[in-house]
Design a protein around this motif. Structure first.
Motif, PDB file in Angstrom:
ATOM      1  N   ARG A 137     -18.067 -24.054   8.225  1.00 22.07           N
ATOM      2  CA  ARG A 137     -18.064 -22.592   8.247  1.00 22.07           C
ATOM      3  C   ARG A 137     -17.685 -22.078   9.640  1.00 22.07           C
ATOM      4  NH1 ARG A 137     -17.412 -23.052   3.992  1.00 22.07           N
ATOM      5  NH2 ARG A 137     -18.573 -22.530   2.142  1.00 22.07           N
ATOM      6  N   ALA A 163     -17.487 -19.737  -0.197  1.00 21.24           N
ATOM      7  CA  ALA A 163     -16.518 -20.740   0.244  1.00 21.24           C
ATOM      8  C   ALA A 163     -15.197 -20.065   0.565  1.00 21.24           C
ATOM      9  CB  ALA A 163     -16.317 -21.767  -0.857  1.00 21.24           C
ATOM     10  N   TYR A 219     -21.501 -30.858   0.591  1.00 20.98           N
ATOM     11  CA  TYR A 219     -21.851 -30.919  -0.831  1.00 20.98           C
ATOM     12  C   TYR A 219     -22.024 -32.375  -1.257  1.00 20.98           C
ATOM     13  CZ  TYR A 219     -19.709 -26.207  -1.025  1.00 20.98           C
ATOM     14  OH  TYR A 219     -19.376 -24.890  -0.817  1.00 20.98           O
ATOM     15  N   TRP A 241     -22.547 -29.770  -8.076  1.00 20.15           N
ATOM     16  CA  TRP A 241     -22.620 -30.004  -6.627  1.00 20.15           C
ATOM     17  C   TRP A 241     -23.934 -29.461  -6.105  1.00 20.15           C
ATOM     18  CZ3 TRP A 241     -17.404 -28.252  -3.959  1.00 20.15           C
ATOM     19  CH2 TRP A 241     -16.400 -29.192  -4.248  1.00 20.15           C
ATOM     20  N   TYR A 298     -12.901 -35.117   1.585  1.00 17.13           N
ATOM     21  CA  TYR A 298     -13.295 -35.272   0.182  1.00 17.13           C
ATOM     22  C   TYR A 298     -13.587 -36.762   0.000  1.00 17.13           C
ATOM     23  CZ  TYR A 298     -11.402 -30.596  -0.821  1.00 17.13           C
ATOM     24  OH  TYR A 298     -11.165 -29.242  -0.838  1.00 17.13           O
ATOM     25  N   ILE A 330     -11.128 -21.580   1.245  1.00 19.13           N
ATOM     26  CA  ILE A 330      -9.932 -22.222   1.765  1.00 19.13           C
ATOM     27  C   ILE A 330      -8.781 -21.351   1.269  1.00 19.13           C
ATOM     28  CG2 ILE A 330      -8.493 -24.301   1.740  1.00 19.13           C
ATOM     29  CD1 ILE A 330     -11.243 -24.805   2.957  1.00 19.13           C
ATOM     30  N   LEU A 343     -11.204 -31.127   6.483  1.00 17.68           N
ATOM     31  CA  LEU A 343     -12.135 -31.369   5.380  1.00 17.68           C
ATOM     32  C   LEU A 343     -12.055 -32.823   4.902  1.00 17.68           C
ATOM     33  CD1 LEU A 343     -12.175 -28.267   5.337  1.00 17.68           C
ATOM     34  CD2 LEU A 343     -12.219 -28.391   2.850  1.00 17.68           C
ATOM     35  N   ARG A 398     -20.839 -26.918   6.094  1.00 14.71           N
ATOM     36  CA  ARG A 398     -21.114 -26.811   4.670  1.00 14.71           C
ATOM     37  C   ARG A 398     -20.847 -28.187   4.059  1.00 14.71           C
ATOM     38  NH1 ARG A 398     -23.902 -24.572   0.682  1.00 14.71           N
ATOM     39  NH2 ARG A 398     -22.712 -23.649  -0.997  1.00 14.71           N
ATOM     40  N   SER A 425     -17.294 -29.938   4.617  1.00 12.13           N
ATOM     41  CA  SER A 425     -16.521 -28.742   4.946  1.00 12.13           C
ATOM     42  C   SER A 425     -17.207 -28.028   6.114  1.00 12.13           C
ATOM     43  CB  SER A 425     -16.418 -27.848   3.716  1.00 12.13           C
ATOM     44  OG  SER A 425     -15.674 -26.685   4.000  1.00 12.13           O
ATOM     45  N   ALA A 450     -10.901 -25.624  -4.394  1.00 12.18           N
ATOM     46  CA  ALA A 450     -11.070 -24.362  -3.645  1.00 12.18           C
ATOM     47  C   ALA A 450     -10.057 -23.307  -4.074  1.00 12.18           C
ATOM     48  CB  ALA A 450     -10.984 -24.628  -2.144  1.00 12.18           C
ATOM     49  N   PRO A 468     -15.161 -25.882  -8.211  1.00  4.46           N
ATOM     50  CA  PRO A 468     -14.858 -25.655  -6.794  1.00  4.46           C
ATOM     51  C   PRO A 468     -14.029 -26.736  -6.110  1.00  4.46           C
ATOM     52  CG  PRO A 468     -17.151 -26.336  -7.063  1.00  4.46           C
ATOM     53  CD  PRO A 468     -16.590 -26.185  -8.442  1.00  4.46           C
ATOM     54  N   THR A 469     -13.743 -27.856  -6.776  1.00  8.01           N
ATOM     55  CA  THR A 469     -13.144 -29.004  -6.076  1.00  8.01           C
ATOM     56  C   THR A 469     -11.835 -28.683  -5.353  1.00  8.01           C
ATOM     57  OG1 THR A 469     -14.067 -30.269  -7.880  1.00  8.01           O
ATOM     58  CG2 THR A 469     -12.769 -31.481  -6.284  1.00  8.01           C
ATOM     59  N   LEU A 505     -18.501 -33.755  -0.131  1.00 10.20           N
ATOM     60  CA  LEU A 505     -17.487 -32.966   0.559  1.00 10.20           C
ATOM     61  C   LEU A 505     -18.031 -32.498   1.897  1.00 10.20           C
ATOM     62  CD1 LEU A 505     -14.848 -31.307   0.796  1.00 10.20           C
ATOM     63  CD2 LEU A 505     -15.934 -29.540  -0.574  1.00 10.20           C
TER      64      LEU A 505
HETATM   65  C1  PHB Z   1     -16.358 -24.959   1.014  1.00  6.18           C
HETATM   66  O1  PHB Z   1     -16.137 -24.931   2.231  1.00  6.18           O
HETATM   67  O2  PHB Z   1     -17.346 -24.412   0.536  1.00  6.18           O
HETATM   68  C2  PHB Z   1     -15.400 -25.658   0.126  1.00  6.18           C
HETATM   69  C3  PHB Z   1     -14.285 -26.260   0.669  1.00  6.18           C
HETATM   70  C4  PHB Z   1     -13.401 -26.926  -0.152  1.00  6.18           C
HETATM   71  C5  PHB Z   1     -13.632 -27.004  -1.507  1.00  6.18           C
HETATM   72  C6  PHB Z   1     -14.737 -26.398  -2.052  1.00  6.18           C
HETATM   73  C7  PHB Z   1     -15.637 -25.725  -1.243  1.00  6.18           C
HETATM   74  O3  PHB Z   1     -12.754 -27.673  -2.286  1.00  6.18           O
END
Ligand code: PHB
Length: 384
Positions: A199, A30, A207, A170, A186, A32, A184, A205, A197, A280, A277-278, A195
């Protein structure tokens, strides 16, 4: 980054890495990057590809049962974040260290660390072909991840390891699909968190909140898409679908080690602390650690003055705790957690949604979230 910062001040280091260069560079992670991390990469000459390729975001969306609220980072903080995965940062740093003739020993495992309470600590290592050797140095830094060998020397000797486990995890997927949204998302929903997100333009990506003991085979493609649409679609957004190329469960943990040093041994990044990870925050917190550590090591090596090094933990830990708090706060506001009975679950859910609503519908709340998301100022790395 620590090795790079030391090099810029004329201090030699050797980086010992268990994995091969190919493994380090190809493990998708990941990423950010906080404003402080972006600035650090640029300022130290490793921001060129980031500036060319990274997606710069000036906000995120928080979606509550399909109703979307934007948190405008530019408006509340004047700062941005970059979507630039960790392994890309590593590719750039490795290339830079190698072009500066840096010593990076890939495929080399640290077997033990000794004499860190003396003036001459030693690292016992083993290369891929089984050759063993001992490296002595003035200082040793364990930046060796969450299963850190270096940390054990500190906790075995009275150091504290404070921990928290979360009742959710997750389920992450990688998808060949076009971007769902420019920023992004949430999302929270009675069924749980999601989530959205990214790449790259064609690889996304996503979750979904799941149970910590779920396995990927419990998540069929149909169930994944049904849950992603249910939790993250809104009036203006429909989650884009495509071929799923990877499925994995990510555990949620928080941990902090105090102190982050013992004698001439120091720990940084995941070796010292783990965040869920929430928010990042993992990579960013590691970068802030080394900004606190690098000038102290430079002063110790060049001027034989260890007074700054002595206060490394004291200077690093307040940010570690603030970051733990932010990651915990974001996690607890966005995930649904079943309580002991239905009425208690409903109470918890409604209280949680009221907290989230308080945050996203007031300037004060949005600003508080934005400031923490883009990150606090980094410790100064100016030469001493
Ligand atoms: C991710 O892109 O994997 C990612 C993005 C934001 C987060 C956690 C993971 O808060």
């Amino acid at each position: 980054m620590l090795s790079h910062l030391l090099h810029l001040e004329g201090v030699e280091s050797v980086v010992i890495e268990k994995q091969s260069r190919e493994e380090v560079e190809s493990t998708v992670r990941a990423g950010i990057l906080e404003q402080g991390t972006i600035d650090l990469l640029r300022k130290t000459g490793v921001g060129e590809r980031l500036d060319r390729e990274a997606e710069i975001d000036e906000g995120i969306s928080i979606s509550i049962a399909g109703e979307s609220h934007r948190i405008d980072f530019a408006k509340y903080t004047g700062k941005q974040v970059a979507v630039y995965p960790q392994h890309e940062v590593l590719i750039d740093l490795i290339a830079k260290r190698l072009s500066d003739d840096g010593e990076l020993w890939f495929d080399t495992e640290v077997v033990s660390i000794a004499d860190h309470e003396s003036d001459n600590p030693k690292v016992h290592y083993r290369t891929a072909d089984g050759t063993e050797g001992v490296l002595s140095a003035d200082f040793v830094v364990g930046a060796d991840g969450s299963k850190s060998l270096a940390r054990k020397l500190i906790t075995d000797d009275g150091g504290l390891r404070m921990k928290h486990e979360y009742p959710f995890a997750w389920f992450g997927i990688m998808v060949n699909a076009p971007q769902t949204a420019p920023e992004l998302i949430y999302a929270t929903h009675p069924e749980g968190f999601a989530l959205i997100s990214t790449r790259s333009e064609n690889v996304q990506r996503y979750y979904l909140q799941c149970n910590p003991d779920d396995t990927p085979d419990m998540w069929s493609d149909d169930r994944i898409w049904e849950q992603l649409h249910l939790r993250a679609d809104s009036d203006t957004v429909t989650v884009s679908e495509g071929e799923i190329t990877d499925k994995a469960v990510l555990r949620f943990r928080s941990a902090v080690t105090d102190p982050m040093q013992r004698g001439r041994l120091f720990i940084a990044g995941d070796a010292a602390h783990t965040v869920p990870p929430t928010g990042a925050k993992g990579l960013n917190l590691a970068m802030a650690d080394v900004c606190a550590l690098a000038p102290s090591l430079v002063r110790a090596v060049k001027k034989s003055d260890t007074s700054l090094l002595d206060t490394y933990s004291e200077r690093a830990l307040p940010r570690v705790w603030k970051t733990q708090h932010f990651s915990y706060w974001m996690s607890s506001m966005l995930h649904s957690v079943p309580a002991e009975n239905e009425m208690s679950t409903l109470f918890q859910t409604n209280r949680r949604l009221a907290e989230l609503s308080t945050v996203v519908t007031s300037d004060a709340g949005r600003q508080l979230l934005a400031q923490q998301y883009v990150g606090w100022d980094f410790p100064s790395i100016e030469a001493l």
